[in-house]
Design a protein around this motif. Structure first.
Motif, PDB file in Angstrom:
ATOM      1  N   VAL A 100       0.854  -1.197   0.000  1.00  0.00           N
ATOM      2  CA  VAL A 100       0.000   0.000   0.000  1.00  0.00           C
ATOM      3  C   VAL A 100       0.885   1.240   0.000  1.00  0.00           C
ATOM      4  O   VAL A 100       1.842   1.335   0.787  1.00  0.00           O
ATOM      5  CB  VAL A 100      -0.924   0.006   1.228  1.00  0.00           C
ATOM      6  N   THR A 187      -4.001   3.562   8.298  1.00  0.00           N
ATOM      7  CA  THR A 187      -4.531   3.057   7.040  1.00  0.00           C
ATOM      8  C   THR A 187      -5.366   1.811   7.288  1.00  0.00           C
ATOM      9  O   THR A 187      -5.002   0.963   8.108  1.00  0.00           O
ATOM     10  CB  THR A 187      -3.388   2.703   6.075  1.00  0.00           C
ATOM     11  N   GLY A 262     -10.237   2.025   0.504  1.00  0.00           N
ATOM     12  CA  GLY A 262      -9.151   2.322   1.423  1.00  0.00           C
ATOM     13  C   GLY A 262      -9.371   3.672   2.082  1.00  0.00           C
ATOM     14  O   GLY A 262      -9.925   4.596   1.471  1.00  0.00           O
ATOM     15  N   LYS A 291      -4.609   0.146  -3.803  1.00  0.00           N
ATOM     16  CA  LYS A 291      -3.493   0.417  -2.908  1.00  0.00           C
ATOM     17  C   LYS A 291      -2.691   1.655  -3.292  1.00  0.00           C
ATOM     18  O   LYS A 291      -1.842   2.096  -2.524  1.00  0.00           O
ATOM     19  CB  LYS A 291      -2.510  -0.768  -2.832  1.00  0.00           C
ATOM     20  N   TRP A 343      -5.281  -5.092   5.455  1.00  0.00           N
ATOM     21  CA  TRP A 343      -4.194  -4.132   5.193  1.00  0.00           C
ATOM     22  C   TRP A 343      -4.203  -2.937   6.139  1.00  0.00           C
ATOM     23  O   TRP A 343      -3.938  -1.803   5.750  1.00  0.00           O
ATOM     24  CB  TRP A 343      -4.243  -3.656   3.742  1.00  0.00           C
TER      25      TRP A 343
END
Length: 351
Positions: A100, A187, A262, A291, A343
């Motif tokens: 990422v 994140t 995200g 990402k 993630w």
């Protein structure tokens, strides 16, 4: 004069109703709307039980408590502030262990945490609920109130917090230890599969500890970066638990239900126009979850002119910014009872 006109009109209306036969037939009354029944829970992978830590105490306010969701025929609320002229996102500084894109460079020797391959065996990660592994490697949480905590390498221990005095914390720069989460880039990638209130939100937050009523709520300081399920964003400032000040909503993306997105929250100490310490707050979304393609959707600075109730915890200036670090960074959501996540990370960045 206005009141007299109202009385006259009301009297005339009553006379007209009496003349036509008082009252409406019961057959003309609207039928009550049946309450929607909750769907039966879908079968899933057996959950992995985790020990549940001490509860957080008084629930934090959620949008449904202060901003009632619209009725079935009402339009979604309009954001209260347009997005200002965008400032350029920082040049990418590489990628993390998940591939990422990192927007700010990590601090040399600074604190870092990332979701482990076996998230249930990570002592620094406290999901406060049962999580299961999905076939694609992501994780699932089925709960309507989620507070997933990430600790720095020294962990969390309230007994190690010597004071909650706001002036002392601002002077030394931390609450529990010098490596508390302070200048951070948080994140996480999330997918909402089911939500009971689409006005609610994800919130990534840091700069405090547990949010409960202990110590008059003074451990519960934070900046909360919020991404709502309907696509709005904003920051909130929690001077103590529970004392909130809210930034204006801004549009960010389309509704989140059923897709991966995200979300990054960044908070950094910066000098203000007079050289005093202020806090720069930024939010980013990665709409296609590739990402890489991060879009800045919120940008504001708290220079001590936002909100104000720090006196409750010993502060000499009510609106002082939250410039200190705290031992807990939290990934929070409410009223979404089926969410996939992956993630996730917290990194200490160069301010």
């Amino acid at each position: 004069m206005m009141r007299n006109r109202f009385v006259f009109t009301s009297s005339a209306l009553l006379l007209a109703l009496h003349a036509s036969g008082c009252g409406a037939s019961p057959d003309n009354e609207p039928l009550p709307t049946p309450e929607a029944s909750a769907p039966a829970p879908a079968p899933g992978i057996p959950t992995i039980p985790l020990p549940v830590p001490e509860p957080e105490g008084t629930p934090e306010p959620v949008p449904s408590q202060t901003e009632p969701p619209p009725g079935p025929t009402s339009p979604a609320p309009t954001p209260t502030a347009p997005l200002p002229e965008p400032t350029p996102a920082p040049a990418p500084s590489g990628v993390d262990g998940f591939g990422v894109t990192m927007l700010y460079p990590s601090k040399a020797g600074g604190e870092q945490w990332a979701l482990a391959e076996d998230a249930t065996a990570d002592a620094r990660f406290v999901p406060q609920g049962n999580i299961t592994r999905n076939a694609d490697g992501s994780w699932k949480m089925k709960s309507s109130q989620v507070r997933m905590s990430a600790y720095p390498s020294t962990g969390y221990d309230a007994k190690q917090i010597a004071t909650y005095d706001r002036d002392v914390l601002a002077s030394r720069g931390y609450m529990q230890a010098a490596n508390d989460w302070k200048n951070v880039e948080m994140t996480g990638f999330v997918k909402v599969n089911a939500a009971s209130n689409t006005q609610d939100n994800f919130a990534w937050y840091a700069r405090g500890g547990k949010h409960n009523n202990n110590s008059q709520g003074c451990e519960g300081s934070s900046y909360k970066g919020g991404l709502h399920y309907d696509g709005r964003v904003r920051f909130e400032k929690e001077t103590w638990h529970v004392s909130y000040d809210q930034g204006a909503y801004r549009p960010a993306t389309t509704p989140l239900l059923g897709r991966w997105v995200g979300f990054k929250a960044v908070m950094r100490n910066v000098p203000d126009a007079n050289g005093a310490e202020a806090v720069k707050l930024e939010l980013y979304v990665n709409e296609n979850a590739d990402k890489v393609t991060w879009k800045k959707v919120y940008d504001m600075t708290d220079a001590g002119d936002w909100g104000g109730d720090a006196q409750h915890c010993g502060g000499s200036v009510g609106a002082m910014p939250i410039t200190w670090g705290g031992p807990i960074a939290t990934f929070r959501w409410d009223n979404a009872n089926d969410v996939d996540f992956k993630w996730m990370s917290v990194r200490e960045v160069q301010p």
